[in-house]
Design an enzyme around this catalytic site. Sequence first.
Site, PDB file in Angstrom:
ATOM      1  N   TYR A 145       1.116  -1.496  -0.291  1.00 15.65           N
ATOM      2  CA  TYR A 145      -0.274  -0.020   0.096  1.00 15.65           C
ATOM      3  C   TYR A 145       1.092   1.264   0.004  1.00 15.65           C
ATOM      4  O   TYR A 145       1.619   1.315   0.838  1.00 15.65           O
ATOM      5  CB  TYR A 145      -0.672  -0.040   1.009  1.00 15.65           C
ATOM      6  CG  TYR A 145      -1.974   1.132   1.341  1.00 15.65           C
ATOM      7  CD1 TYR A 145      -2.739   1.338   0.313  1.00 15.65           C
ATOM      8  CD2 TYR A 145      -1.626   1.945   2.374  1.00 15.65           C
ATOM      9  CE1 TYR A 145      -3.713   2.339   0.317  1.00 15.65           C
ATOM     10  CE2 TYR A 145      -2.468   3.324   2.900  1.00 15.65           C
ATOM     11  CZ  TYR A 145      -3.516   3.801   1.140  1.00 15.65           C
ATOM     12  OH  TYR A 145      -3.776   4.825   1.704  1.00 15.65           O
ATOM     13  N   ASP A 240       9.110   2.715   0.218  1.00 14.72           N
ATOM     14  CA  ASP A 240       8.005   3.576   0.807  1.00 14.72           C
ATOM     15  C   ASP A 240       8.203   2.235   2.587  1.00 14.72           C
ATOM     16  O   ASP A 240       8.185   1.748   2.380  1.00 14.72           O
ATOM     17  CB  ASP A 240       6.875   3.166   0.017  1.00 14.72           C
ATOM     18  CG  ASP A 240       5.747   3.909   0.918  1.00 14.72           C
ATOM     19  OD1 ASP A 240       6.005   4.224   2.460  1.00 14.72           O
ATOM     20  OD2 ASP A 240       4.376   3.324   0.399  1.00 14.72           O
ATOM     21  N   LYS A 268       3.287   8.631   9.329  1.00 13.89           N
ATOM     22  CA  LYS A 268       3.332   7.993  10.414  1.00 13.89           C
ATOM     23  C   LYS A 268       4.244   8.338  11.956  1.00 13.89           C
ATOM     24  O   LYS A 268       3.556   9.635  11.998  1.00 13.89           O
ATOM     25  CB  LYS A 268       3.539   6.871   9.950  1.00 13.89           C
ATOM     26  CG  LYS A 268       2.314   5.787   9.296  1.00 13.89           C
ATOM     27  CD  LYS A 268       1.890   4.738   9.612  1.00 13.89           C
ATOM     28  CE  LYS A 268       0.302   4.391   8.378  1.00 13.89           C
ATOM     29  NZ  LYS A 268       0.738   3.820   7.368  1.00 13.89           N
TER      30      LYS A 268
HETATM   31  C1  PLP Z   1      -0.337   4.315   5.772  1.00 15.87           C
HETATM   32  C2  PLP Z   1       0.477   4.096   4.857  1.00 15.87           C
HETATM   33  C3  PLP Z   1       0.571   5.397   3.703  1.00 15.87           C
HETATM   34  C4  PLP Z   1      -0.077   6.184   3.161  1.00 15.87           C
HETATM   35  O1  PLP Z   1      -0.416   7.255   4.703  1.00 15.87           O
HETATM   36  P1  PLP Z   1      -1.490   8.678   5.023  1.00 15.87           P
HETATM   37  O2  PLP Z   1      -0.831   9.334   6.071  1.00 15.87           O
HETATM   38  O3  PLP Z   1      -2.326   7.254   5.315  1.00 15.87           O
HETATM   39  O4  PLP Z   1      -1.563   8.972   3.781  1.00 15.87           O
HETATM   40  C5  PLP Z   1       2.055   5.255   2.529  1.00 15.87           C
HETATM   41  N1  PLP Z   1       2.651   4.105   1.856  1.00 15.87           N
HETATM   42  C6  PLP Z   1       2.767   3.093   3.598  1.00 15.87           C
HETATM   43  C7  PLP Z   1       3.738   2.190   3.922  1.00 15.87           C
HETATM   44  C8  PLP Z   1       1.195   3.349   4.659  1.00 15.87           C
HETATM   45  O5  PLP Z   1       1.304   2.453   5.415  1.00 15.87           O
END
Ligand code: PLP
Length: 435
Positions: A145, A240, A268
């Site tokens: 994701y 990511d 996060k």
């Molecule tokens: C949570 C998440 C996102 C998106 O971040 P948001 O602050 O919710 O937009 C992108 N990549 C990864 C791996 C994530 O866990």
Amino acid sequence: MEPYFLSARYFDAAQNVIPGGVNSPVRACKSVGCNPVFIDRAEGSIIYDVDGNRYIDYVCSWGPMILGHGNSAVTAAIEEALKNGTSYGAPTWREVELARKIIDMVPSIEQVRLVNSGTEATMSAIRLARAYTNRKKIIKFDGCYHGHADAFLVKAGSGVVTLGIPGSPGVPEEVVGNTISLPFNDLETLKKVLELEGDQVAAVIVEPVPANMGVVLPLPDFLPTLRDWTAQNGIVLIFDEVITGFRLAPGGAQEFYDVMPDLTCLGKIIGGGLPVGAYGGRAEIMQYVAPAGPVYQAGTLSGNPLATAAGLATLEVLSRPGIYELLGNKTSLLTEALTEVAAGLEIPCHIQAIGSMFTCFFGVTGPVYNFEEVKKADTEMYGRFFRNMLEAGVYLAPSQFEAAFLSLAHGMDDMEWTVEAAEITLKEMAEAETE
Ligand SMILES: *Cc1c(COP(=O)(O)O)cnc(C)c1O
């Protein structure tokens, strides 16, 4: 009174004014077959709902609260910042301090841009990679994701190479036509795709340790090979690390595995519970970002004074020696105890863990390495486990395909109760099976 009385009433009211009653879909708890509890407050490792129920929190706001709720250093930093106003839309010194701190901690980052969320970070990193390479296509991996930007909402279909098929209505096929989604940990398939169209690929984006299909570990040669092949093909490698950043090590998964991407996305933890994201990497690439270069990306609240204060305070605590050993040891203790309990009751449940995050895959007896294998997990069983644990005062992610997170605030008593609750719950589940 019924234990979730107020939560149920609030959820009813919420559904009239907010689509589905929640501001992010997973919070609705649909996949675990119950309604969400509404949270009133949190402290340390504990969250309290509006009915006064108390839970040991393993969601930790989906990752950010690695120090626990209401950490005194973070709270003090926010309070101090608050005295001077909440937003100016002009530069502040703390943005420079946070940028320096990030560069100091994350080994591959030479320059960094602050944004407001992980989604903004990944979306911007892709735009930058496309501009830098002057290519259009991107490769991602099934089950990873990367936020909700159009380009990433590609469902993994069948076949060896999944062509871009939108994973959501409202995403035009033209937009995702340039997104190729491949099985994680599968170098053979990647090799074929790179041979065919490697010269058209701007970026490979990957969660170095996927946590959004549950925790899945990269096979030993996966990330190093990804690094070699992207370099050979002139492709920008994007990690990511919105979850793994500051979670697996001070420098994230790239430090943990010693594989350096060209660009890194963060989110996060970097905001310490306030909205922050960031993307950064090699200065040569980052210099393409406006106003240094031509790639436009902006944000009214980017580098917000409260958010940078919370983020900086969080990263300072995480820089202290021994923090990650402590988090890792706690998590091993907990996952080993849970594994033992499940094995003793002959409940099929395989735990995958790294650092301070883990997933119990129900109905699975050995390691899972990609989305296809992950999908075999028994979501019904997880749903039952989730609901019973909630009743026992343990708040887990309301989906089989998510990670559980530990924080510095989780103590031995929390973990002991969690194991005890799991034992009672799993025993009931085993008995129900045999009836
Ligand atoms: C949570 C998440 C996102 C998106 O971040 P948001 O602050 O919710 O937009 C992108 N990549 C990864 C791996 C994530 O866990």
